[in-house]
Design an enzyme around this catalytic site. Structure first.
Site, PDB file in Angstrom:
ATOM      1  CG  HIS A   1     -39.322  -3.912  -5.013  1.00 35.51           C
ATOM      2  ND1 HIS A   1     -40.296  -2.955  -5.157  1.00 35.51           N
ATOM      3  CD2 HIS A   1     -39.029  -4.344  -6.264  1.00 35.51           C
ATOM      4  CE1 HIS A   1     -40.603  -2.830  -6.452  1.00 35.51           C
ATOM      5  NE2 HIS A   1     -39.839  -3.663  -7.130  1.00 35.51           N
TER       6      HIS A   1
ATOM      7  CB  CYS B   1     -18.344   7.486  -1.928  1.00 35.88           C
ATOM      8  SG  CYS B   1     -18.497   5.894  -1.130  1.00 35.88           S
TER       9      CYS B   1
ATOM     10  CG  HIS C   1     -14.321   5.461  -5.922  1.00 34.41           C
ATOM     11  ND1 HIS C   1     -15.664   5.555  -6.153  1.00 34.41           N
ATOM     12  CD2 HIS C   1     -14.179   4.802  -4.748  1.00 34.41           C
ATOM     13  CE1 HIS C   1     -16.307   4.965  -5.162  1.00 34.41           C
ATOM     14  NE2 HIS C   1     -15.436   4.507  -4.303  1.00 34.41           N
TER      15      HIS C   1
ATOM     16  CE  LYS D   1      -2.915   2.646   3.133  1.00 34.50           C
ATOM     17  NZ  LYS D   1      -4.159   2.821   2.395  1.00 34.50           N
TER      18      LYS D   1
ATOM     19  CD  GLU E   1     -20.934   3.894  -7.366  1.00 34.06           C
ATOM     20  OE1 GLU E   1     -19.773   3.618  -7.615  1.00 34.06           O
ATOM     21  OE2 GLU E   1     -21.867   3.625  -8.142  1.00 34.06           O
TER      22      GLU E   1
ATOM     23  N   GLY F   1     -20.305  12.344   4.215  1.00 36.30           N
ATOM     24  CA  GLY F   1     -19.916  12.234   5.622  1.00 36.30           C
ATOM     25  C   GLY F   1     -18.486  12.622   5.896  1.00 36.30           C
TER      26      GLY F   1
END
Ligand code: NAG
Ligand code: NAG
Ligand code: NAG
Ligand code: NAG
Length: 804
Positions: A697, A772, A740, A57, A710, A477
Site C-alpha cells: 500500500h 534488475c 543475478h 572479492k 524484482e 538501467g
C-alpha cells in the site's frame, strides 16, 4: 581518595608492592585493586571478510572465471583470516571471533554445516566443496541459485535455506572447527561463531510447494544433533567459548517461537557443559518477553546486546540481569563509520558494571563489524577534519579495547582526549550546516505533495505521447560494465586521459548500447550508465554534504561490495547531475530514453548517514535535490524518468511499532521528487528484491506511473499480493528473469512467467523487463537473454491480438 581516582593513576607495578603489606585492611584493598586490573574484557562480534582492499572479492571472481585455482582462493582466504586475527590480538582483544569469515555468506555456511543442500544440486553426501557451495549461491548454466534476501535491516544479503520434512541433515562442513584450529595454530585462541539453531530455522523458507503447510521450527530436533557434533568437536579442539548468533530475538516473536529457544538450549545444555556459551543478539532492542526467555536459557554464560540501536534493552538490563552471568555490552556501533563517543559509552558501561558486577561486563561491538568499512588508516584522500570524526572496523577494535581498559582503570588519556576533541570539532564545524537547506527541508513537513492528476489519466496522456505497444519492453538501467569502461573511468579520475577523450569513450559506449537495444527491438531504452561507478556514489559526488572514501567498501552479497558515501552535512545540488548524458543518449534514438535517477530514500539508505539529526531530515534534503534534477531532465526533453528506490523496503525498521512513521516520511520523500512534472512525463520507479507484500500500500502511495520490481527469484511471491485482490492501477513490470545468475532463460520460460502475470494483472498495465540492472552480467549473457525476453513479449502480443 575514592577507589576510582586511585586506580586510574596507580601503575601495575605498585600493586605487586602492595602484596607485601600485611594489615588486613590493606589486603582487602589489594583484592579490590586486583579485581579492577583483571584482564581487559573486550569482544568483537564479527569482522569484515573482504580485506582492506577487497582481496577476497578479486580472489573469488578470478576463481569463478576459471582464472585461478581453488588453492589460490584458499590461500588468499587464509591470509586474510590470519591478518584479521592477528590485528585483533595485537589490539588486546580478549574474545576474538572465528568462523565469521565466509566465501559467500554465513547462513549458507550453516546450510553447508547441516548438509541441508536442496535436491536440485545433486549433492551426494561428504564434505561440501566449492562446486555445490557456489552452485547454491550463484546457480550455474543448468541449475538456479537459491533465493537471496536482506539480512535484517542491513544491506547485506544471505542465501535463504530451503527446508522441508524430507531434508536429511548431516554434518557436512567442518568449517567452524577448521577455522578454530587454524587460529590456534597461529597462537590465537578464538571464539567460534555459529548462526544459532533457532535463528537458522526462522530465517529459512519452506521448500517449494510447502509454503503454507510446513512449520520450519518442527525441524529443530533434526538439526540439534548436528549442532551437538559441532560443539563436541570444538570442545575437543580446545575451544573454551562458543558464540551462537540469535539475532531473530530482536524481532516481534510470539511465544511459540520463544519456546523454541528454551527447548533448543535445554537440549544443548549437556553438550555445551564445560564450554562458555555466548548468545549474541543485534540490530535492535530485545523485546521484554524475549529478554526474559533469553536470560533464562540453560547452559548459557553470557548474553550479547546491541546497545546502540537497542537502547530499551538498557532499561531491561537495569531492571534485572541474571546474577553471575556475563553481559557483552555492544556500545561500539558496527553499522556506522562515526567515531564512538567514548566518554558517553564509558558512562553507560560504568552504570552497567554497577548492575551486573565487576568481572561480569565485557565491552563489545553492537553487531558484527561486517556492516562497516574496513580500515580508515589508508584513506589518504579524506579531508583531515572529516577523517577525525570517523572510525572503521580496525579503529572500532581499538575503541572497544580503549573502553575495556578505561573500565579496568587503565584509561588511555591521550586516546580519550583526541576523541573528545573530534566530537567537539564535528559539532561546531561550519561545513556541516547550510541554513537555506535546513529551512527548505523544514518547510516540507505537514504537506502531502501529490500530483494533480490521478494515475490512470496520466497513463492515458503518456500513452498518447509515447505510443508504446502492449507489454512494452524495457530494462532497468545499467548495461554490462566492461573492463575497458572501468579503465576509462579510472584513468579519467586519475587525470590520465583528457575530458574530451573521456566524453568520447562514454559516448561511444552509450551509442553501442542504444544500437544494441534498437536491434533487440526494446521499446523504452536506457543509456546503460557507463559513466556511473555506483548508483549512489555517482550522485553523492555531485551533491554537497557528502564525503568519499577510497576503500570504504562494505560487503553487500557474495563478492559484491558497495562503497557508501558519507553524509556529514546538509545536502544540496550545486548543478545538474545527469542531464548531459541523458540528453546525449536521447539524441541518438527516436525511441523514448529513460532518464535515470536514484531516489532520496535509497541515497539515504545506502550512505553512511550523519547521526546528529533525524534520518528523515536528511532524506527531505536529498529529495529536494532530486526534485531539481527531475525538473531539469523534463526541461531537456526527457519524457520517461526512472527514480530508483531499490532500498525503500530495506529501510523499513525491524519492529512493527516503528514502521508506519518510517513509511510515511520515506514515501513522502519520493513524492516530493515528482515536483511539478507534466502529466505526459512518465515517472518510473524500480525496486530490487522481493518481500514487498507487507508494504504494497505504501508502494502504491508513492504514486509513480510505472513500477518495475524484482520478482523472478522469489517464486513470484510478489504476484500473490495481486492474486489476493490488491488493486493496482499504475504500470507494473515484475521482473521476468533473474539477472543475478549467468543462466540464460528461454523464450518459453519467460512467456510462461508473463502468462502467470497476465492471470493477475491487467494487460494494459503490464511491462516486460528483467529483475534488475545488467551491470554485473556479461554481454554474452545479456544479448541472448534480452533477445528471448523481447521474443516472449512479441509472442504474447500476437496471442493477445488473436484472442481479441
Ligand atoms: C551446476 O551445479 C551442479 C551442482 O553443483 C553440478 O552438478 C553441475 O555439474 C553444474 N553444471 C555446470 C554446467 O556447471
Ligand atoms: C596502508 O599503507 C601502507 C603503506 O603503503 C601499507 O604498508 C599498509 O599495508 C596499508 N594498510 C592497509 C590496511 O591497506
Ligand atoms: C538502510 O536503512 C536501514 C534502516 O534505517 C538501516 O538499518 C540500514 O543500515 C541501511 N542500509 C545501509 C546500507 O546503510
Ligand atoms: C515538492 C513539489 O514540487 N511537489 C509538486 C508535485 O506535483 C504537484 C502537482 O504538479 C505540485 O503541486 C507539487 O508542488
Amino acid at each position: 581518595m575514592g577507589l576510582a581516582s586511585i586506580s586510574s593513576v596507580v601503575p601495575l607495578s605498585s600493586l605487586i608492592l602492595s602484596r607485601t603489606l600485611s594489615s588486613s585492611k590493606n589486603r582487602l584493598s589489594f583484592l579490590r585493586f586486583n579485581l579492577r586490573f583483571r584482564a581487559m574484557a573486550s569482544h568483537i562480534v564479527g569482522y569484515p571478510r573482504m580485506g582492506p582492499k577487497r582481496e577476497l572479492k578479486f580472489a573469488l571472481e578470478s576463481f569463478w572465471d576459471g582464472k585461478s585455482s581453488a588453492e589460490d582462493l584458499q590461500k588468499v582466504a587464509a591470509e586474510l583470516r590470519a591478518s584479521i586475527w592477528k590485528q585483533m590480538a595485537d589490539a588486546g582483544i580478549k574474545y576474538i571471533p572465528s568462523n565469521t569469515f565466509s566465501y559467500y555468506d554465513q547462513v549458507l555456511d550453516t546450510t553447508a554445516m547441516l548438509g541441508a543442500v536442496p535436491e536440485r544440486y545433486g549433492w551426494n553426501g561428504g564434505e561440501i566443496g566449492f562446486d555445490a557451495y557456489f552452485s547454491m549461491a550463484r546457480g550455474n548454466a543448468s541449475v538456479t541459485a537459491m533465493e537471496m534476501t536482506k539480512w535484517f535491516d542491513t544491506n547485506y544479503h544471505f542465501i535463504v535455506p530451503e527446508l522441508g520434512p524430507n531434508v536429511k541433515f548431516s554434518y557436512a562442513s567442518h568449517k567452524a572447527v577448521n577455522e578454530f584450529k587454524e587460529a590456534k595454530a597461529l597462537g590465537i585462541e578464538t571464539v567460534p561463531v555459529i548462526v544459532g539453531p533457532v535463528s537458522y530455522l526462522l530465517l529459512s523458507k519452506p521448500a517449494k510447494g510447502l509454503e503454507k503447510s510446513f512449520s520450519l521450527l518442527s525441524l529443530i530436533d533434526k538439526i540439534l544433533p548436528i549442532y551437538k557434533e559441532v560443539v563436541t568437536e570444538l570442545k575437543k579442539a580446545g575451544a573454551t567459548w562458543i558464540q551462537f548468533d540469535e539475532p531473530t530475538l530482536v524481532l516481534d516473536l510470539d511465544s511459540h517461537h520463544l519456546q523454541a529457544f528454551t527447548h533448543a538450549y535445554s537440549e544443548l545444555e549437556s553438550t555445551v557443559s564445560g564450554l562458555n556459551v555466548l548468545i549474541e543478539t543485534y540490530f535492535a532492542d530485545v523485546p521484554a518477553e524475549a529478554y526474559k526467555t533469553l536470560t533464562s536459557l540453560k547452559g548459557v554464560t553470557g548474553f550479547g546486546f546491541d546497545l546502540v540501536r537497542g537502547t530499551k534493552t538498557l532499561d531491561l538490563i537495569h531492571s534485572g540481569f541474571p546474577s553471575g552471568k556475563q553481559l557483552f555490552a555492544g556500545v561500539v556501533d558496527g553499522r556506522n563509520i562515526w567515531a564512538n563517543d567514548l566518554a558517553a559509552s564509558l558512562n553507560t558501561l560504568k552504570s552497567l558494571e554497577d548492575k551486573v558486577g565487576k568481572g561480569n561486563l565485557v565491552v563489545s561491538t553492537s553487531c558484527s563489524l561486517l556492516h562497516t568499512a574496513v580500515d580508515l588508516a589508508n584513506e589518504t584522500k579524506l579531508d583531515k577534519e572529516i577523517k577525525s570524526w570517523l572510525a572503521f572496523a580496525a579503529q572500532k577494535v581499538h575503541e572497544v579495547n580503549a573502553l575495556a581498559k578505561a573500565l579496568s582503570g587503565q584509561r588511555d588519556e591521550a586516546f580519550f582526549f583526541s576523541n573528545a576533541a573530534a566530537h567537539s570539532s564535528r559539532k561546531f564545524s561550519p561545513r556541516v550546516t547550510n541554513e537555506n537547506v535546513q529551512k527548505a527541508a523544514a518547510s516540507l513537513k505537514g504537506s502531502d505533495h501529490r500530483r494533480a492528476t490521478d494515475v490512470s489519466a496520466r497513463l492515458d496522456a503518456q500513452q498518447k505521447k509515447l505510443g508504446l505497444p502492449v507489454l512494452p519492453t524495457t530494462t532497468i538501467g545499467s548495461f554490462p560494465q566492461t573492463m575497458d569502461l572501468r579503465r576509462v573511468r579510472r584513468e579519467f579520475k586519475a587525470k590520465k586521459i583528457s575530458e574530451d577523450d573521456y566524453v568520447k569513450a562514454i559516448k561511444d559506449e552509450i551509442n553501442k548500447v542504444v544500437v544494441l537495444q534498437e536491434e533487440l527491438d526494446i521499446d523504452v531504452l536506457v543509456h546503460g550508465e557507463p559513466e556511473r561507478n555506483d548508483m549512489v556514489e555517482y550522485f553523492g559526488e555531485q551533491l554537497s554534504g557528502f564525503a568519499f572514501t577510497v576503500n570504504g567498501w562494505v560487503q553487500s552479497y557474495g563478492s559484491r561490495c558497495v562503497k557508501p558515501p558519507i553524509i556529514y552535512g546538509d545536502v544540496s545540488r550545486p548543478k545538474a547531475m545527469t542531464v548531459f548524458w541523458s540528453s546525449m543518449a536521447q539524441s541518438m534514438t527516436k525511441r523514448p530514453m529513460k532518464g535515470m535517477l536514484t531516489g532520496p530514500v535509497t541515497i539515504l539508505n545506502w550512505s553512511f548517514v550523519r547521526n546528529d539529526q533525524p534520518r528523515f531530515e536528511t532524506c527531505y534534503q536529498i529529495a529536494l535535490a532530486i526534485k531539481d534534477e527531475v525538473e531539469d531532465l523534463e526541461r531537456a526533453g526527457i519524457t520517461v524518468i526512472q527514480i530508483d528506490e531499490a532500498a525503500l523496503r530495506e529501510g523499513l525498521p525491524l519492529r512493527k511499532s516503528e514502521q508506519a512513521f518510517y513509511l510515511e516520511w520515506a514515501v513522502h520523500s519520493f513524492r516530493i521528487t515528482n515536483c511539478s512534472v507534466q502529466d505526459t512525463t512518465q515517472i518510473h520507479t524500480h525496486m530490487c528484491y522481493s518481500n514487498f507484500n507487507d508494504i504494497i500500500h505504501s508502494i502504491i502511495d508513492m504514486d509513480a506511473d510505472v513500477i518495475t520490481i524484482e520478482n523472478s527469484r522469489s517464486d513470484e511471491k510478489l504476484l500473490s499480493v495481486f492474486r489476493e485482490g490488491v488493486k493496482y492501477g499504475a504500470g507494473i513490470g515484475p521482473g521476468v528473469y533473474d539477472i543475478h545468475s549467468p543462466r540464460i532463460p528461454s523464450t518459453e520460460e519467460i512467456a510462461d512467467r508473463i502468462n502467470k502475470m497476465l492471470a493477475v494483472l491487467e494487460t494494459n498495465i503490464l511491462w516486460v523487463n528483467p529483475d534488475c540492472g545488467l551491470k554485473t552480467r556479461k554481454y554474452t549473457e545479456v544479448k541472448p537473454a534480452l533477445s528471448n525476453m523481447v521474443a516472449a513479449a512479441k509472442l504474447l502480443r500476437t496471442q493477445l491480438a488473436r484472442a481479441k
